[in-house]
Design a protein around this motif. Structure first.
Motif, PDB file in Angstrom:
ATOM      1  N   TRP A  46      -9.437  -1.521   0.651  1.00 59.71           N
ATOM      2  CA  TRP A  46      -8.222  -1.169   1.770  1.00 59.71           C
ATOM      3  C   TRP A  46      -8.718  -0.319   2.690  1.00 59.71           C
ATOM      4  N   VAL A  47      -9.695   0.911   2.126  1.00 57.24           N
ATOM      5  CA  VAL A  47     -10.321   1.661   3.099  1.00 57.24           C
ATOM      6  C   VAL A  47     -10.916   0.922   3.828  1.00 57.24           C
ATOM      7  N   PHE A  48     -11.680  -0.113   3.720  1.00 58.01           N
ATOM      8  CA  PHE A  48     -12.804  -0.773   4.151  1.00 58.01           C
ATOM      9  C   PHE A  48     -12.083  -1.848   5.681  1.00 58.01           C
ATOM     10  N   ALA A  49     -10.708  -2.262   5.082  1.00 58.39           N
ATOM     11  CA  ALA A  49      -9.747  -3.038   6.028  1.00 58.39           C
ATOM     12  C   ALA A  49      -9.914  -1.706   6.971  1.00 58.39           C
ATOM     13  N   PHE A  50      -9.086  -0.421   6.912  1.00 56.24           N
ATOM     14  CA  PHE A  50      -8.729   0.317   7.803  1.00 56.24           C
ATOM     15  C   PHE A  50      -9.821   1.382   8.439  1.00 56.24           C
ATOM     16  N   THR A  51     -10.942   1.078   7.925  1.00 55.28           N
ATOM     17  CA  THR A  51     -11.727   1.421   9.059  1.00 55.28           C
ATOM     18  C   THR A  51     -11.534   1.962  10.447  1.00 55.28           C
ATOM     19  N   PRO A  52     -11.557   2.879  10.871  1.00 54.13           N
ATOM     20  CA  PRO A  52     -11.318   3.477  11.784  1.00 54.13           C
ATOM     21  C   PRO A  52     -12.616   2.676  12.871  1.00 54.13           C
ATOM     22  N   GLY A  53     -12.259   1.813  13.626  1.00 52.88           N
ATOM     23  CA  GLY A  53     -13.526   1.143  14.872  1.00 52.88           C
ATOM     24  C   GLY A  53     -13.664   0.014  14.737  1.00 52.88           C
ATOM     25  N   ASP A  54     -13.682  -0.225  12.917  1.00 47.86           N
ATOM     26  CA  ASP A  54     -14.759  -1.493  13.201  1.00 47.86           C
ATOM     27  C   ASP A  54     -14.100  -2.196  11.854  1.00 47.86           C
ATOM     28  N   GLY A  55     -12.560  -1.133  11.339  1.00 51.79           N
ATOM     29  CA  GLY A  55     -11.724  -2.353  10.068  1.00 51.79           C
ATOM     30  C   GLY A  55     -11.063  -3.577  10.542  1.00 51.79           C
ATOM     31  N   ILE A  56     -10.857  -4.402   9.543  1.00 56.72           N
ATOM     32  CA  ILE A  56     -10.901  -5.712   9.982  1.00 56.72           C
ATOM     33  C   ILE A  56      -9.506  -5.535  10.401  1.00 56.72           C
ATOM     34  N   VAL A  57      -7.728  -4.499   9.867  1.00 53.55           N
ATOM     35  CA  VAL A  57      -6.923  -4.684  10.165  1.00 53.55           C
ATOM     36  C   VAL A  57      -6.760  -4.142  11.336  1.00 53.55           C
ATOM     37  N   VAL A  58      -7.559  -3.023  11.682  1.00 54.52           N
ATOM     38  CA  VAL A  58      -7.826  -1.600  12.507  1.00 54.52           C
ATOM     39  C   VAL A  58      -7.694  -2.798  14.252  1.00 54.52           C
ATOM     40  N   GLN A  59      -8.868  -3.903  13.450  1.00 51.86           N
ATOM     41  CA  GLN A  59      -8.945  -5.113  14.759  1.00 51.86           C
ATOM     42  C   GLN A  59      -8.440  -5.050  15.220  1.00 51.86           C
ATOM     43  N   ALA A  60      -7.299  -5.749  14.699  1.00 54.68           N
ATOM     44  CA  ALA A  60      -6.237  -7.019  14.179  1.00 54.68           C
ATOM     45  C   ALA A  60      -4.732  -6.431  15.592  1.00 54.68           C
ATOM     46  N   LEU A  61      -5.018  -4.893  14.753  1.00 57.72           N
ATOM     47  CA  LEU A  61      -3.671  -4.414  15.286  1.00 57.72           C
ATOM     48  C   LEU A  61      -4.176  -4.301  16.903  1.00 57.72           C
TER      49      LEU A  61
ATOM     50  N   SER B  78      -6.007   9.620   9.906  1.00 56.73           N
ATOM     51  CA  SER B  78      -6.426  11.099  10.252  1.00 56.73           C
ATOM     52  C   SER B  78      -4.465  11.863  10.479  1.00 56.73           C
ATOM     53  N   SER B  79      -3.815  10.736  10.164  1.00 58.39           N
ATOM     54  CA  SER B  79      -2.240  11.303  10.791  1.00 58.39           C
ATOM     55  C   SER B  79      -1.821  10.722   8.725  1.00 58.39           C
ATOM     56  N   ARG B  80      -0.187  12.206   8.436  1.00 59.68           N
ATOM     57  CA  ARG B  80      -0.138  11.889   7.242  1.00 59.68           C
ATOM     58  C   ARG B  80       0.967  10.985   6.925  1.00 59.68           C
ATOM     59  N   LEU B  81       1.174  10.443   7.990  1.00 60.29           N
ATOM     60  CA  LEU B  81       1.941   9.670   7.167  1.00 60.29           C
ATOM     61  C   LEU B  81       1.574   8.173   8.009  1.00 60.29           C
ATOM     62  N   ALA B  82       0.153   7.768   8.309  1.00 56.79           N
ATOM     63  CA  ALA B  82      -0.418   6.647   8.097  1.00 56.79           C
ATOM     64  C   ALA B  82      -1.460   6.877   7.254  1.00 56.79           C
ATOM     65  N   PHE B  83      -1.797   8.033   6.095  1.00 56.39           N
ATOM     66  CA  PHE B  83      -2.812   8.112   5.746  1.00 56.39           C
ATOM     67  C   PHE B  83      -1.544   7.073   4.135  1.00 56.39           C
ATOM     68  N   PHE B  84      -0.339   8.134   4.034  1.00 56.76           N
ATOM     69  CA  PHE B  84       0.408   7.306   2.965  1.00 56.76           C
ATOM     70  C   PHE B  84       1.049   5.657   2.633  1.00 56.76           C
ATOM     71  N   ALA B  85       0.536   5.620   4.422  1.00 53.10           N
ATOM     72  CA  ALA B  85       0.862   4.019   4.432  1.00 53.10           C
ATOM     73  C   ALA B  85       0.422   3.105   3.720  1.00 53.10           C
ATOM     74  N   VAL B  86      -0.623   3.361   4.816  1.00 54.30           N
ATOM     75  CA  VAL B  86      -2.181   3.120   3.704  1.00 54.30           C
ATOM     76  C   VAL B  86      -2.102   3.320   2.204  1.00 54.30           C
ATOM     77  N   ALA B  87      -2.158   4.143   1.385  1.00 56.07           N
ATOM     78  CA  ALA B  87      -1.591   4.670   0.283  1.00 56.07           C
ATOM     79  C   ALA B  87      -0.476   4.014  -0.204  1.00 56.07           C
ATOM     80  N   ALA B  88      -0.168   3.330   0.579  1.00 59.79           N
ATOM     81  CA  ALA B  88       1.389   3.102  -0.174  1.00 59.79           C
ATOM     82  C   ALA B  88       0.986   1.445  -0.307  1.00 59.79           C
ATOM     83  N   LEU B  89       0.271   0.652   0.673  1.00 62.32           N
ATOM     84  CA  LEU B  89       0.033  -0.671   0.577  1.00 62.32           C
ATOM     85  C   LEU B  89      -0.415  -0.660  -0.575  1.00 62.32           C
ATOM     86  N   ASN B  90      -1.849  -0.122  -0.524  1.00 63.29           N
ATOM     87  CA  ASN B  90      -2.509  -0.239  -1.455  1.00 63.29           C
ATOM     88  C   ASN B  90      -2.287  -0.435  -3.348  1.00 63.29           C
ATOM     89  N   VAL B  91      -0.773   0.796  -3.749  1.00 61.81           N
ATOM     90  CA  VAL B  91      -0.255   1.427  -4.476  1.00 61.81           C
ATOM     91  C   VAL B  91       0.491  -0.140  -4.857  1.00 61.81           C
TER      92      VAL B  91
END
Lengths: 320, 437
Positions: free
Chosen positions: A148-163, A178-191
């Motif tokens: 999941w971290v790989f997919a959301f990697t800033p810059g060249d992560g696949i999800v970031v690129q898609a968005l 970097s932001s609290r909400l986005a951080f937990f959104a990614v964590a929630a997806l993972n969980v």
């Protein structure tokens, strides 16, 4: 079946009295004898460590105490420090509770939807889909988190690129960690991704035990799918939902790996600490085992309260 | 399992089961610490813990060492490799359970901590007898010193400098900067001429890369005042250095917002992927960079981190020491091994194989003569301006708390100004200093 029923003499209604051979007293000691191995294992591996944590939380315990074996009792000092720390009230507790509530709700709802879908499928398709979701379940939390971290990697992560391609974010500047909400959104997806297969399979097992006739009768009465779920399926599966919700709550409250391994989750980003990661950072990174233990006790107490409250809500008073 | 909605007993059983399962599940999840190896040195046998990965192929080295040690003392070695990531936990659990090794490689920041806890042997008299007192690399010796005792023998060390793309510099006619103004000018030139490259990414999640700038303007991480320590990160000098470092990203745009959560390894990744022109990097990394990106062969160089107006900025000296644990049965034998590994042939061999520098002055001076353009700049930075972080077990706690990394992250994400972030960090450090005194 309860234990009392099990130890009652076997036989149909026609056998009126217990066998005369039985000596008095065995009736009460035998269950304990049978329970002994399990109790020993639980006691050694679970209850004793829990007791130690409780004792530790009342001490100022660091590496020096660990080496010398000395103990330094401080009473409730650790708890006082913990409860007096503004970070607990403004960051850690809201993060832990908020994340758990959202993650549990999403996991149970999504898992149930998948279970309902699975129940509709032909055996072959069901096998295929079950296998697919089992992969998500079987994936170790560490591996899953890195994916999941790989997919959301800033810059060249696949999800970031898609968005970025959709024009929702700017890949050059967006940083989901970097932001609290986005951080937990990614964590929630993972969980949720890691937790929903358990819910789906457990609920599916329950769904398959709902007698066909009841559903058919409801259809004849003109109930639509929504109505049938809430009036037939859900009441019959209440114990199943209790199990999956309580277990998910416990898992999501004490979530550690998925948060700790994300960028900043190991304490660098103070605004995303949860009770689990905070306890670890205090105990192991700072060798303040006493304070870490106090946080763990707080987490356990919180879990017990939530679990009991939830079970009370789910089952009427007289059923408990 | 079949649930009978009408049956109360079934419900009660389910509730009981749920509670039991909940307890059982809540209880697991923690990993037990592995106990250490065979602690006893019975019959001339030493257990040695070595960190894995420093030397990419450590097997032959230790075979040779074991043979030589057995020839000299008759004792055998049992070498066990430990992962850096889990090493701290393993040491702590071993200390608690009395299963520590006889000799171990210990990271610089842990020696004070374990020595303070009473787990390590004071090596001062033995180092004196061996005539090594004045021959140890200072920054490493500082790390092993606690009050009057020396709890670790310097083994190897490395330092961070700047690794850069020589082809990009040649293309733009640039020379390695020797002052901070030149560093900014070089970065700006790269930014204009090669927009596809990050001139110098700044990693938020790293403390060691902040210190050269904090020290460069005359700041201190912390200062000792008698028995107590006081944080120095909120002093005007320290703030000036931190602001310059942060502005490389925030004002000059040499970095990317993504780097606010980067670690040191992410810097290296961006460099091997060809996305960065310069990165701050350790002396032990050029070999790994070339292994990961063979096409960069002949295109990378290094230069020391300059001081604000020339000279060199101090850079953190990181590495390992060799320590003897209190639990060993034969301290003399253990010391013989430490001496053999830490001096002479084996010390320089280890340093050469692992791309680090040896821990004694004499061997370091020899290594510093190296003409290799990927070794010499690091050696210069290490000999001239290698420096140790504050030597107190309490600073280990501050590092565990990730105070400086948290400060840098919040500045780079724009959550806090340099003033706010340094004030917060200083307060946190002073609280730990006060609590542990």
């Amino acid at each position: 079946m309860t234990l009392r029923e099990r130890t009652r003499p076997a036989g149909g209604a026609a056998t009126p009295a217990p066998p005369a051979r039985r000596r008095p007293g065995t009736g009460t000691s035998r269950p304990w004898l049978l329970l002994a191995p399990a109790l020993l294992v639980m006691g050694g591996l679970l209850l004793y460590p829990m007791f130690r944590v409780l004792v530790l939380s009342l001490q100022d315990f660091g590496l020096r105490e660990l080496v010398s074996g000395r103990t330094d009792w401080v009473g409730a000092d650790n708890y006082a420090e913990l409860l007096g720390d503004p970070a607990l009230w403004t960051t850690v507790l809201p993060n832990t509770v908020g994340f758990a509530v959202v993650a549990v709700a999403l996991t149970v709802v999504f898992g149930t939807l998948v279970a309902l879908l699975l129940a509709q499928l032909s055996p072959l398709l069901r096998g295929l889909v079950t296998t697919a979701i089992m992969v998500a379940w079987a994936m170790p939390a560490v591996t899953g988190t890195y994916v999941w971290v790989f997919a959301f990697t800033p810059g060249d992560g696949i999800v970031v690129q898609a968005l970025d391609a959709l024009g929702l974010v700017d890949a050059a500047t967006a940083n989901p960690f970097s932001s609290r909400l986005a951080f937990f959104a990614v964590a929630a997806l993972n969980v949720v991704h890691h937790g929903f297969p358990f819910v789906a399979l457990t609920v599916l097992a329950g769904l398959l035990t709902v007698p066909q006739e009841i559903t058919e009768a409801a259809i004849v009465d003109g109930a639509n799918a929504w109505r049938r779920f809430w009036s037939v399926t859900f009441p019959m599966l209440r114990p199943v939902f209790a199990v999956v919700t309580v277990l998910s709550t416990i898992w999501d409250f004490k979530v550690f790996t998925q948060i700790y391994l994300m960028p900043g989750g190991d304490g660098v980003n103070r605004s995303v600490l949860t009770l689990g990661t905070w306890s670890y950072v205090e105990s192991f990174a700072q060798n303040r085992y006493g304070l870490g233990a106090a946080i763990a006790v707080l987490l356990t107490a919180l879990l017990l309260v939530v679990t009991v409250a939830y079970l009370r809500l789910l089952f009427r008073e007289d059923e408990l | 399992m079949r649930f009978m909605p009408g049956s109360r007993t079934a419900r009660r059983a389910t509730v009981a089961l749920t509670a039991a399962a909940a307890l059982a599940v809540a209880g697991c999840g923690g990993t037990g610490g592995e106990g250490g190896g065979d602690a006893a040195a019975d019959g001339g046998n030493l257990t040695v813990w070595i960190m894995e990965g420093t030397n990419p192929d450590a097997g032959p080295f230790f075979e040779e060492l074991s043979a030589a040690f057995q020839q000299r003392t008759g004792a055998t070695l049992d070498v066990q490799f430990v992962q850096w990531a889990s090493a701290h936990d393993r040491f702590v659990t071993a200390i608690a359970g009395g299963t520590t090794p006889d000799v171990a490689e210990i990271g610089t920041t842990w020696v004070g901590e374990f020595g303070d806890a009473g787990a390590l042997v004071d090596l001062t008299p033995r180092v004196q007898d061996a005539g090594l007192t004045d021959g140890l690399v200072q920054g490493l010796e500082e790390a092993g010193r606690l009050e009057d005792g020396l709890y670790g023998m310097p083994w190897y060390a490395g330092v961070r400098s700047i690794v850069y793309r020589t082809d990009v510099f040649a293309e733009l006619g640039l020379a390695p900067p020797t002052t901070w103004d030149e560093l900014v000018a070089v970065g700006q030139r790269i930014k204009e001429a090669r927009p596809d490259l990050l001139p110098l990414p700044i990693a938020g999640d790293n403390e060691f890369l902040v210190y050269p700038f904090l020290w460069g303007t005359g700041g201190e991480i912390a200062t000792q005042n008698g028995d107590t320590w006081v944080s120095g990160v909120d002093s005007p000098q320290a703030r000036e250095g931190i602001r310059f470092y942060a502005d490389l990203a925030l004002t000059h745009g040499f970095s990317t917002p993504a780097a606010a959560t980067w670690r040191e390894t992410d810097l290296r990744d961006s460099f091997t992927k060809g996305q960065s022109a310069m990165i701050m990097s350790g002396s032990w990394t050029p070999k790994a960079i070339l292994e990961a990106a063979p096409d960069l062969e002949g295109k990378i160089g290094a230069f020391p981190i300059p001081g604000p107006d020339g000279g060199l900025a101090p850079s953190v000296l990181g590495g390992s020491l060799l320590s003897v644990f209190e639990t060993t049965e034969d301290q003399e034998l253990a010391w013989q091994l430490v001496e053999m590994m830490g001096t002479g042939e084996f010390a320089s061999k280890w340093a050469a194989e692992s791309s680090y520098f040896p821990g004694t002055e004499q061997l370091l001076q020899e290594a510093a003569q190296s003409p290799d353009p990927l070794v010499a700049p690091f050696a210069r930075q290490m000999v001239d301006s290698g420096r140790s972080v504050p030597v107190t077990p309490l600073f280990g706690q501050i590092q565990g708390n990730k105070t400086i990394a948290a400060m840098m992250r919040s500045i780079l994400t724009g959550e806090a100004t340099v003033e706010q972030a340094t004030t917060t960090a200083a307060a946190e450090m002073n609280q730990i200093f006060a609590g542990g005194a």
